[in-house]
Design an enzyme around this catalytic site. Structure first.
Site, PDB file in Angstrom:
ATOM      1  N   ASP A  17      -2.963  12.006   3.082  1.00  0.00           N
ATOM      2  CA  ASP A  17      -2.006  10.948   3.423  1.00  0.00           C
ATOM      3  C   ASP A  17      -2.607   9.926   4.389  1.00  0.00           C
ATOM      4  O   ASP A  17      -3.491  10.249   5.181  1.00  0.00           O
ATOM      5  CB  ASP A  17      -0.753  11.593   4.048  1.00  0.00           C
ATOM      6  CG  ASP A  17       0.415  10.619   4.109  1.00  0.00           C
ATOM      7  OD1 ASP A  17       0.444   9.654   3.320  1.00  0.00           O
ATOM      8  OD2 ASP A  17       1.302  10.831   4.947  1.00  0.00           O
ATOM      9  N   GLY A  18      -2.096   8.704   4.312  1.00  0.00           N
ATOM     10  CA  GLY A  18      -2.487   7.670   5.271  1.00  0.00           C
ATOM     11  C   GLY A  18      -3.360   6.566   4.693  1.00  0.00           C
ATOM     12  O   GLY A  18      -3.826   5.690   5.420  1.00  0.00           O
ATOM     13  N   ARG A  30      -3.239  -1.951  -0.088  1.00  0.00           N
ATOM     14  CA  ARG A  30      -3.074  -0.493  -0.073  1.00  0.00           C
ATOM     15  C   ARG A  30      -4.059   0.185  -1.029  1.00  0.00           C
ATOM     16  O   ARG A  30      -4.575   1.266  -0.752  1.00  0.00           O
ATOM     17  CB  ARG A  30      -1.644  -0.110  -0.487  1.00  0.00           C
ATOM     18  CG  ARG A  30      -0.569  -0.556   0.489  1.00  0.00           C
ATOM     19  CD  ARG A  30       0.821  -0.142  -0.027  1.00  0.00           C
ATOM     20  NE  ARG A  30       0.901   1.302  -0.226  1.00  0.00           N
ATOM     21  CZ  ARG A  30       1.158   2.173   0.742  1.00  0.00           C
ATOM     22  NH1 ARG A  30       1.368   1.770   1.971  1.00  0.00           N
ATOM     23  NH2 ARG A  30       1.205   3.468   0.487  1.00  0.00           N
ATOM     24  N   SER A  62       2.499  12.676  -5.897  1.00  0.00           N
ATOM     25  CA  SER A  62       3.703  13.508  -5.969  1.00  0.00           C
ATOM     26  C   SER A  62       4.662  13.011  -7.046  1.00  0.00           C
ATOM     27  O   SER A  62       4.543  11.871  -7.526  1.00  0.00           O
ATOM     28  CB  SER A  62       4.418  13.506  -4.612  1.00  0.00           C
ATOM     29  OG  SER A  62       5.115  12.288  -4.426  1.00  0.00           O
ATOM     30  N   ASN A  65       6.044   9.822  -5.939  1.00  0.00           N
ATOM     31  CA  ASN A  65       5.174   8.649  -5.770  1.00  0.00           C
ATOM     32  C   ASN A  65       5.315   7.619  -6.906  1.00  0.00           C
ATOM     33  O   ASN A  65       4.854   6.483  -6.774  1.00  0.00           O
ATOM     34  CB  ASN A  65       3.702   9.055  -5.614  1.00  0.00           C
ATOM     35  CG  ASN A  65       3.387   9.678  -4.269  1.00  0.00           C
ATOM     36  OD1 ASN A  65       2.525  10.544  -4.155  1.00  0.00           O
ATOM     37  ND2 ASN A  65       4.071   9.242  -3.213  1.00  0.00           N
ATOM     38  N   ARG A  68       6.661   3.964  -6.212  1.00  0.00           N
ATOM     39  CA  ARG A  68       5.846   2.879  -5.660  1.00  0.00           C
ATOM     40  C   ARG A  68       5.680   1.747  -6.684  1.00  0.00           C
ATOM     41  O   ARG A  68       6.025   1.915  -7.846  1.00  0.00           O
ATOM     42  CB  ARG A  68       4.494   3.423  -5.225  1.00  0.00           C
ATOM     43  CG  ARG A  68       4.675   4.472  -4.139  1.00  0.00           C
ATOM     44  CD  ARG A  68       3.378   4.938  -3.589  1.00  0.00           C
ATOM     45  NE  ARG A  68       3.619   5.922  -2.536  1.00  0.00           N
ATOM     46  CZ  ARG A  68       2.732   6.273  -1.630  1.00  0.00           C
ATOM     47  NH1 ARG A  68       1.536   5.730  -1.646  1.00  0.00           N
ATOM     48  NH2 ARG A  68       3.036   7.167  -0.710  1.00  0.00           N
TER      49      ARG A  68
HETATM   50  C1  IPE Z   1       2.705  12.945   0.182  1.00  0.00           C
HETATM   51  O1  IPE Z   1       2.581  11.758   0.865  1.00  0.00           O
HETATM   52  C2  IPE Z   1       2.098  12.830  -1.201  1.00  0.00           C
HETATM   53  C3  IPE Z   1       0.650  12.700  -1.240  1.00  0.00           C
HETATM   54  C4  IPE Z   1      -0.156  12.635  -0.231  1.00  0.00           C
HETATM   55  C5  IPE Z   1       0.094  12.651  -2.560  1.00  0.00           C
HETATM   56  P1  IPE Z   1       3.709  10.633   0.852  1.00  0.00           P
HETATM   57  O2  IPE Z   1       3.146   9.475   1.581  1.00  0.00           O
HETATM   58  O3  IPE Z   1       4.194  10.406  -0.521  1.00  0.00           O
HETATM   59  O4  IPE Z   1       4.880  11.319   1.693  1.00  0.00           O
HETATM   60  P2  IPE Z   1       6.080  10.658   2.505  1.00  0.00           P
HETATM   61  O5  IPE Z   1       6.736   9.672   1.597  1.00  0.00           O
HETATM   62  O6  IPE Z   1       5.493  10.016   3.697  1.00  0.00           O
HETATM   63  O7  IPE Z   1       6.951  11.811   2.875  1.00  0.00           O
HETATM   64  C1  IPE Z   2      -1.522   8.963   0.393  1.00  0.00           C
HETATM   65  O1  IPE Z   2      -1.548   7.819   1.170  1.00  0.00           O
HETATM   66  C2  IPE Z   2      -1.837   8.726  -1.052  1.00  0.00           C
HETATM   67  C3  IPE Z   2      -0.704   8.911  -1.952  1.00  0.00           C
HETATM   68  C4  IPE Z   2       0.499   9.268  -1.599  1.00  0.00           C
HETATM   69  C5  IPE Z   2      -0.944   8.678  -3.362  1.00  0.00           C
HETATM   70  P1  IPE Z   2      -0.296   6.865   1.255  1.00  0.00           P
HETATM   71  O2  IPE Z   2      -0.390   5.864   0.171  1.00  0.00           O
HETATM   72  O3  IPE Z   2       0.969   7.640   1.300  1.00  0.00           O
HETATM   73  O4  IPE Z   2      -0.556   6.170   2.659  1.00  0.00           O
HETATM   74  P2  IPE Z   2       0.535   5.793   3.737  1.00  0.00           P
HETATM   75  O5  IPE Z   2       1.290   7.027   4.063  1.00  0.00           O
HETATM   76  O6  IPE Z   2       1.393   4.734   3.134  1.00  0.00           O
HETATM   77  O7  IPE Z   2      -0.274   5.307   4.896  1.00  0.00           O
HETATM   78 MG    MG Z   3       2.053   8.430   2.829  1.00  0.00          MG
END
Ligand code: IPE
Ligand code: IPE
Ligand code: MG
Length: 240
Positions: A17-18, A30, A62, A65, A68
């Site tokens: 994540d992040g 992103r 997930s 996801n 998005r």
């Molecule tokens: C969890 O992260 C899913 C993955 C890292 C693939 P998210 O970014 O989707 O989770 P939330 O929305 O912050 O809970």
């Molecule tokens: C994790 O990073 C990757 C996926 C969930 C696919 P994020 O895309 O959730 O990154 P943040 O949480 O928005 O920083």
């Molecule tokens: Mg995230």
């Protein structure tokens, strides 16, 4: 590599994540964060294998996801496709992937060509490698439990299973992670204190480690810190 840790978890699960925040901090899109995150994923796979972790499960995408933007989802699918192509390429050149790769999550709703590649990579990676890499794609913990329970319900309907005989093991055996031990350690970079539908059944007694580092900045040294901290935890499993 020489033995580095006294107490090595057998199974580590990582929530990658992040990526989005990492990109935003740099004024990038992103999708740029996802690109770097995919490279970090490759490095951490290699490192886990080097230090002798038996199972590593990465959360890549997930069931939630899909909410998005279309552009972001497409970019993530393209990165996955690229990774699968690379793996496929290695096999064609008779190189080993280095790991035993398995995809966990629902194949339903995934682009057909990606499903084909996943199946092929899984099948070909079925060698005697010491490290199992699970990649969670279109994965949701609740979805996984429903999937397992549906299979049991079918058996009940057919008359081959008595509802009173349903056990925890039967539910475990119907999960995508069937046959694998539950994660000992779950690591979440990026500072969020939640599981976000990850391994809900399997995490019953997992140790959880939250790190402030964003996934694209994640290094083997960060993983070392998590493993060292894990080694100091006192796991009781409800006992004393
Ligand atoms: C969890 O992260 C899913 C993955 C890292 C693939 P998210 O970014 O989707 O989770 P939330 O929305 O912050 O809970
Ligand atoms: C994790 O990073 C990757 C996926 C969930 C696919 P994020 O895309 O959730 O990154 P943040 O949480 O928005 O920083
Ligand atoms: Mg995230």
């Amino acid at each position: 590599m020489e033995k580095k840790f006294e107490n090595l978890p057998e199974h580590i699960a990582i929530i990658m994540d992040g990526n989005g925040r990492w990109a935003k901090q740099r004024g990038l899109k992103r999708t740029e964060g996802h690109k770097v995150g995919a490279e970090v994923f490759r490095n951490i796979c290699q490192y886990c294998s080097d230090i002798g972790i038996k199972y590593v499960t990465f959360y890549a995408f997930s069931t939630e996801n899909w909410k998005r933007s279309k552009m972001e989802v497409t970019a993530i699918m393209n990165l996955l496709r690229k990774y699968l192509d690379e793996m496929q390429e290695r096999y064609l050149e008779n190189e080993e992937a280095g790991y035993h790769i398995r995809f966990i999550g629902s194949r339903e709703g995934m682009p057909k060509d990606i499903v084909k590649l996943m199946d092929s990579v899984e099948e070909k990676s079925d060698d005697k490698k010491k490290t199992y890499i699970n990649i969670a794609v279109n994965y949701g913990g609740r979805d996984e439990i429903v999937h397992s329970v549906k299979a049991l319900a079918k058996k009940v309907k057919e008359g081959t299973l008595n509802p009173d005989d349903i056990t925890e093991d039967m539910i475990s055996d119907g999960l995508y992670t069937a046959g694998q031990p539950d994660p000992d350690l779950i690591i979440r970079p990026s500072g969020e204190y939640r599981l976000s539908n990850y391994l809900l059944w399997q995490s019953a007694y997992s140790e959880i480690y939250i790190d402030d580092v964003l996934w694209p900045d994640y290094t083997p040294a960060d993983l070392d810190r998590a493993i060292e901290e894990y080694g100091r935890r006192n796991r009781r499993f409800g006992g004393v």
